[in-house]
Motif scaffolding. Structure first.
Motif, PDB file in Angstrom:
ATOM      1  N   LEU A   1     -17.300  46.925   3.520  1.00 46.16           N
ATOM      2  CA  LEU A   1     -15.879  46.634   3.688  1.00 46.16           C
ATOM      3  C   LEU A   1     -15.706  45.157   4.026  1.00 46.16           C
ATOM      4  N   MET A   2     -16.577  44.642   4.902  1.00 44.12           N
ATOM      5  CA  MET A   2     -16.512  43.245   5.322  1.00 44.12           C
ATOM      6  C   MET A   2     -17.898  42.768   5.705  1.00 44.12           C
ATOM      7  N   GLU A   3     -18.136  41.462   5.476  1.00 45.24           N
ATOM      8  CA  GLU A   3     -19.307  40.791   6.027  1.00 45.24           C
ATOM      9  C   GLU A   3     -18.773  39.782   7.032  1.00 45.24           C
ATOM     10  N   ILE A   4     -19.316  39.806   8.229  1.00 45.29           N
ATOM     11  CA  ILE A   4     -18.791  38.970   9.307  1.00 45.29           C
ATOM     12  C   ILE A   4     -19.928  38.186   9.947  1.00 45.29           C
ATOM     13  N   THR A   5     -19.675  36.895  10.163  1.00 45.54           N
ATOM     14  CA  THR A   5     -20.576  36.057  10.949  1.00 45.54           C
ATOM     15  C   THR A   5     -19.804  35.596  12.167  1.00 45.54           C
ATOM     16  N   GLU A   6     -20.413  35.759  13.332  1.00 44.55           N
ATOM     17  CA  GLU A   6     -19.761  35.400  14.601  1.00 44.55           C
ATOM     18  C   GLU A   6     -20.644  34.447  15.393  1.00 44.55           C
ATOM     19  N   VAL A   7     -20.002  33.441  15.993  1.00 46.10           N
ATOM     20  CA  VAL A   7     -20.661  32.531  16.916  1.00 46.10           C
ATOM     21  C   VAL A   7     -20.016  32.747  18.268  1.00 46.10           C
ATOM     22  N   PHE A   8     -20.830  33.042  19.293  1.00 48.09           N
ATOM     23  CA  PHE A   8     -20.323  33.408  20.592  1.00 48.09           C
ATOM     24  C   PHE A   8     -20.329  32.216  21.556  1.00 48.09           C
ATOM     25  N   ALA A   9     -19.156  31.878  22.087  1.00 50.04           N
ATOM     26  CA  ALA A   9     -18.997  30.729  22.978  1.00 50.04           C
ATOM     27  C   ALA A   9     -18.488  31.181  24.339  1.00 50.04           C
ATOM     28  N   ILE A  10     -19.170  32.172  24.940  1.00 51.45           N
ATOM     29  CA  ILE A  10     -18.707  32.683  26.240  1.00 51.45           C
ATOM     30  C   ILE A  10     -19.396  31.991  27.408  1.00 51.45           C
ATOM     31  N   ARG A  11     -20.432  31.194  27.116  1.00 46.99           N
ATOM     32  CA  ARG A  11     -21.172  30.494  28.195  1.00 46.99           C
ATOM     33  C   ARG A  11     -20.230  29.626  29.009  1.00 46.99           C
ATOM     34  N   GLY A  12     -20.280  29.820  30.334  1.00 49.72           N
ATOM     35  CA  GLY A  12     -19.457  29.026  31.238  1.00 49.72           C
ATOM     36  C   GLY A  12     -17.998  29.442  31.274  1.00 49.72           C
ATOM     37  N   LYS A  13     -17.656  30.531  30.589  1.00 51.47           N
ATOM     38  CA  LYS A  13     -16.250  30.954  30.531  1.00 51.47           C
ATOM     39  C   LYS A  13     -16.016  32.286  31.237  1.00 51.47           C
ATOM     40  N   LEU A  14     -17.090  32.916  31.677  1.00 54.03           N
ATOM     41  CA  LEU A  14     -16.945  34.211  32.374  1.00 54.03           C
ATOM     42  C   LEU A  14     -16.728  33.988  33.852  1.00 54.03           C
TER      43      LEU A  14
ATOM     44  N   ALA B   1     -34.783  40.305  21.936  1.00 55.65           N
ATOM     45  CA  ALA B   1     -35.856  39.926  22.865  1.00 55.65           C
ATOM     46  C   ALA B   1     -36.606  38.698  22.357  1.00 55.65           C
ATOM     47  N   LYS B   2     -36.867  38.651  21.051  1.00 51.88           N
ATOM     48  CA  LYS B   2     -37.558  37.509  20.457  1.00 51.88           C
ATOM     49  C   LYS B   2     -36.698  36.247  20.589  1.00 51.88           C
ATOM     50  N   LEU B   3     -35.425  36.363  20.298  1.00 53.95           N
ATOM     51  CA  LEU B   3     -34.503  35.230  20.425  1.00 53.95           C
ATOM     52  C   LEU B   3     -34.410  34.758  21.876  1.00 53.95           C
ATOM     53  N   ASN B   4     -34.368  35.708  22.797  1.00 59.55           N
ATOM     54  CA  ASN B   4     -34.237  35.403  24.228  1.00 59.55           C
ATOM     55  C   ASN B   4     -35.425  34.571  24.743  1.00 59.55           C
ATOM     56  N   ARG B   5     -36.587  34.734  24.124  1.00 56.37           N
ATOM     57  CA  ARG B   5     -37.764  33.959  24.547  1.00 56.37           C
ATOM     58  C   ARG B   5     -37.630  32.481  24.174  1.00 56.37           C
ATOM     59  N   ILE B   6     -36.933  32.189  23.082  1.00 56.43           N
ATOM     60  CA  ILE B   6     -36.800  30.787  22.662  1.00 56.43           C
ATOM     61  C   ILE B   6     -35.451  30.173  23.053  1.00 56.43           C
ATOM     62  N   PHE B   7     -34.478  31.036  23.327  1.00 51.37           N
ATOM     63  CA  PHE B   7     -33.137  30.583  23.714  1.00 51.37           C
ATOM     64  C   PHE B   7     -32.614  31.579  24.745  1.00 51.37           C
ATOM     65  N   PRO B   8     -32.822  31.314  26.037  1.00 54.17           N
ATOM     66  CA  PRO B   8     -32.418  32.285  27.060  1.00 54.17           C
ATOM     67  C   PRO B   8     -30.946  32.694  26.925  1.00 54.17           C
ATOM     68  N   LEU B   9     -30.730  33.992  26.841  1.00 55.60           N
ATOM     69  CA  LEU B   9     -29.406  34.558  26.614  1.00 55.60           C
ATOM     70  C   LEU B   9     -28.829  35.154  27.892  1.00 55.60           C
ATOM     71  N   LEU B  10     -27.515  35.061  28.030  1.00 56.55           N
ATOM     72  CA  LEU B  10     -26.814  35.804  29.076  1.00 56.55           C
ATOM     73  C   LEU B  10     -26.842  37.277  28.691  1.00 56.55           C
ATOM     74  N   ASN B  11     -26.770  38.165  29.666  1.00 55.83           N
ATOM     75  CA  ASN B  11     -26.716  39.596  29.350  1.00 55.83           C
ATOM     76  C   ASN B  11     -25.521  39.924  28.472  1.00 55.83           C
ATOM     77  N   GLU B  12     -24.382  39.268  28.726  1.00 56.71           N
ATOM     78  CA  GLU B  12     -23.179  39.511  27.918  1.00 56.71           C
ATOM     79  C   GLU B  12     -23.410  39.081  26.473  1.00 56.71           C
TER      80      GLU B  12
END
Length: 166
Positions: free
Chosen positions: A153-166, A8-19
């Protein structure tokens, strides 16, 4: 961390898609969510992989229908997998095939949990823009641990690039 509050805090500064909110906040398999959203199998393209100090470092892109959707970096410290046979099987899966981590966990029937460490926004450089086939300069990202038998077991960092692709 209270995940929904961070989103919610992130969404206020960078509007997020629901996905994007779902991908950032899930404690389940990203592979599974991508397959549901894009209605086809998720594949992995390995960009770089190396083992240093008995830790596997892997950079990949998750794709559905050849559409790059997620850039991910994983660190797997093999010493945290106590069972030798399992350690060797996971190492083999990571090194010999482009298998999503969610499918590796499912294949070995591991009871794991995901612990989100950080949710934020990634600044996207020109190389990553090419890899993800995006024009966006900033994209949502998160870092989390996959915990197995009370060890990372693992540490994972993910960057999501789904904008404009759904």
């Amino acid at each position: 961390m209270i995940v929904y509050k961070e989103i919610a805090k992130l969404n206020r500064i960078f509007p997020l898609l629901n996905e994007e909110k779902i991908l950032l906040g899930t404690d389940g398999s990203i592979t599974n969510i991508l397959e549901i959203l894009f209605e086809d199998a998720c594949s992995v393209e390995t960009i770089k992989q190396v083992i240093l100090n008995n830790t596997n470092y892997r950079e990949v892109v998750l794709k559905v229908n050849e559409i790059p959707l997620v850039y991910a970096i994983s660190k797997t410290p093999f010493k945290n997998i106590e069972e030798e046979n399992l350690r060797e099987e996971i190492k083999k899966d990571l090194l010999s095939a482009d298998i999503p981590i969610g499918k590796i966990i499912r294949k070995h029937n591991l009871e794991t949990r995901r612990e989100i460490i950080k949710i934020g926004i990634a600044e996207i450089n020109s190389d990553l823009k090419k890899i993800l086939k995006t024009s966006h300069n900033r994209l949502p990202k998160r870092t989390y641990n996959i915990i197995y038998k009370n060890k990372i077991l693992m540490e994972i960092t993910e960057v999501f690039a789904i904008r404009g692709k759904l």
